[in-house]
Scaffold this motif. Sequence first.
Motif, PDB file in Angstrom:
ATOM      1  N   ASP A 196       0.771  -1.095   0.081  1.00  0.00           N
ATOM      2  CA  ASP A 196      -0.019  -0.040   0.069  1.00  0.00           C
ATOM      3  C   ASP A 196       0.698   1.213  -0.137  1.00  0.00           C
ATOM      4  O   ASP A 196       1.989   1.311   0.845  1.00  0.00           O
ATOM      5  CB  ASP A 196      -0.956   0.025   1.291  1.00  0.00           C
ATOM      6  CG  ASP A 196      -2.043  -0.941   1.306  1.00  0.00           C
ATOM      7  OD1 ASP A 196      -2.418  -1.730   0.157  1.00  0.00           O
ATOM      8  OD2 ASP A 196      -2.288  -1.537   2.431  1.00  0.00           O
ATOM      9  N   VAL A 197       0.262   2.281  -0.646  1.00  0.00           N
ATOM     10  CA  VAL A 197       0.891   3.657  -0.524  1.00  0.00           C
ATOM     11  C   VAL A 197      -0.164   4.505  -0.313  1.00  0.00           C
ATOM     12  O   VAL A 197      -0.990   4.797  -0.916  1.00  0.00           O
ATOM     13  CB  VAL A 197       1.701   3.910  -2.205  1.00  0.00           C
ATOM     14  CG1 VAL A 197       2.329   5.270  -1.862  1.00  0.00           C
ATOM     15  CG2 VAL A 197       2.611   2.847  -2.621  1.00  0.00           C
ATOM     16  N   SER A 198       0.368   5.337   0.759  1.00  0.00           N
ATOM     17  CA  SER A 198      -0.818   6.320   1.356  1.00  0.00           C
ATOM     18  C   SER A 198      -0.703   7.395   0.321  1.00  0.00           C
ATOM     19  O   SER A 198       0.213   7.718  -0.386  1.00  0.00           O
ATOM     20  CB  SER A 198      -0.402   6.842   2.735  1.00  0.00           C
ATOM     21  OG  SER A 198       0.664   7.529   2.821  1.00  0.00           O
ATOM     22  N   ALA A 199      -1.813   8.299   0.410  1.00  0.00           N
ATOM     23  CA  ALA A 199      -2.062   9.497  -0.242  1.00  0.00           C
ATOM     24  C   ALA A 199      -0.581  10.572  -0.249  1.00  0.00           C
ATOM     25  O   ALA A 199      -0.139  11.172  -1.232  1.00  0.00           O
ATOM     26  CB  ALA A 199      -3.117  10.233  -0.103  1.00  0.00           C
ATOM     27  N   ASP A 200      -0.246  10.758   0.942  1.00  0.00           N
ATOM     28  CA  ASP A 200       0.717  11.482   1.267  1.00  0.00           C
ATOM     29  C   ASP A 200       2.287  11.014   0.607  1.00  0.00           C
ATOM     30  O   ASP A 200       2.994  11.742   0.151  1.00  0.00           O
ATOM     31  CB  ASP A 200       1.085  12.007   2.753  1.00  0.00           C
ATOM     32  CG  ASP A 200       1.276  10.717   3.839  1.00  0.00           C
ATOM     33  OD1 ASP A 200       0.998   9.597   3.150  1.00  0.00           O
ATOM     34  OD2 ASP A 200       1.709  10.916   4.621  1.00  0.00           O
ATOM     35  N   LYS A 201       2.298   9.679   0.609  1.00  0.00           N
ATOM     36  CA  LYS A 201       3.429   9.415   0.187  1.00  0.00           C
ATOM     37  C   LYS A 201       3.660   9.112  -1.402  1.00  0.00           C
ATOM     38  O   LYS A 201       4.500   9.241  -2.129  1.00  0.00           O
ATOM     39  CB  LYS A 201       3.588   7.467   0.449  1.00  0.00           C
ATOM     40  CG  LYS A 201       4.258   7.700   2.227  1.00  0.00           C
ATOM     41  CD  LYS A 201       4.604   6.401   2.468  1.00  0.00           C
ATOM     42  CE  LYS A 201       5.330   6.157   3.776  1.00  0.00           C
ATOM     43  NZ  LYS A 201       5.852   4.918   4.155  1.00  0.00           N
ATOM     44  N   VAL A 202       2.390   9.137  -2.067  1.00  0.00           N
ATOM     45  CA  VAL A 202       2.168   9.214  -3.384  1.00  0.00           C
ATOM     46  C   VAL A 202       2.752  10.743  -3.846  1.00  0.00           C
ATOM     47  O   VAL A 202       3.596  10.687  -4.637  1.00  0.00           O
ATOM     48  CB  VAL A 202       0.673   9.096  -3.836  1.00  0.00           C
ATOM     49  CG1 VAL A 202       0.520   9.605  -5.204  1.00  0.00           C
ATOM     50  CG2 VAL A 202       0.328   7.616  -3.889  1.00  0.00           C
ATOM     51  N   THR A 203       2.263  11.564  -3.219  1.00  0.00           N
ATOM     52  CA  THR A 203       2.776  13.058  -3.376  1.00  0.00           C
ATOM     53  C   THR A 203       4.296  13.130  -3.016  1.00  0.00           C
ATOM     54  O   THR A 203       5.002  13.711  -4.028  1.00  0.00           O
ATOM     55  CB  THR A 203       2.184  13.996  -2.500  1.00  0.00           C
ATOM     56  OG1 THR A 203       0.622  13.697  -2.729  1.00  0.00           O
ATOM     57  CG2 THR A 203       2.513  15.374  -2.839  1.00  0.00           C
TER      58      THR A 203
END
Length: 314
Positions: A122-129
């Motif tokens: 999983d990759v959280s929204a903040d890590k995607v950014t």
Amino acid sequence: MRTKQTLLTLLLSLIGLGTWADESKIIVWLNDNTKTEIPFEKMPEFMYADGTVSITVDETKYSWPLANLKEFTFESSLSTFFFSDTEINSLAMAEKDGSKCNFTLNRTLKTGCYNTLALPFDVSADKVTAILGSGAKVKKLTGSSLDGETLTLTFADAVSIEAGKPYLVKVAANVEAPTFEGVVISKTLTPTSTSAVDFIPTLGKTTLEGDAKNMLFLGDANTLYSPTTLPSDIKGFRAYFQLKAGAATARSFHLQLDGETTGIQAVPGTPPSSSGNSIYDLQGRRVNRPAEGMSHEQMKKGVYIQNGQKMVIR
């Protein structure tokens, strides 16, 4: 003290494991008891030739004669896994399943078009950014439909990335070998199923078999194409489209991304049944093509797609 051959064998075996760590360092001891500490965050490059061992980190090269090498050690915190996108990773994924680690993606996400992407965590929204950049767009397949010979694939925004699921990703600038820290590996693959198409992820090199007309890859400029022949390989950490029964009759497609149609293209090897002059509206419907000698100006005003290109009739 280990023999020179044992040291070399150990070094080569560690390279083969592909398991490292962020904020790690290699410590090299020479016979005169001097040492060199080499910190690294990305996988170093190793080479042995003509009796010399070389380690390259961020374009800095360190070299020693093997005869002068006494010992080397690795110091690390959380392990970083490097899986090749050109290798079959199923056994390695099974071994690491459930492990918490740092993961370096062995590929470049290119700007200017959408990239298919599948990750084993999983990759959280903040890590995607943070990792893919503030301008990154992530899309998930939400539907598909077949209207005559036109296949429509509909995508919507995805806030985060879920392990083992397929996505389209567009980055503002090339992202090379990104590292995702503190993730938990999952070997499970979860295709996205829609009425006409399945979007299938890969976590390693995958050999596709069957009818080539039933499979589509996403290429440059957001164009879909079928493999020329099967069996054919697709690299890992990507995804492809598997057409369901009946959808293989499609001869053109359109992608709904960012709220608009990206264009309609003939799938290579399966030309449209009508002339290349065929014209479509933005809903993917074929409109009456101009009669021989008729100019575009004689058509109704609007935006149309012809030969994969937008044209505006004013």
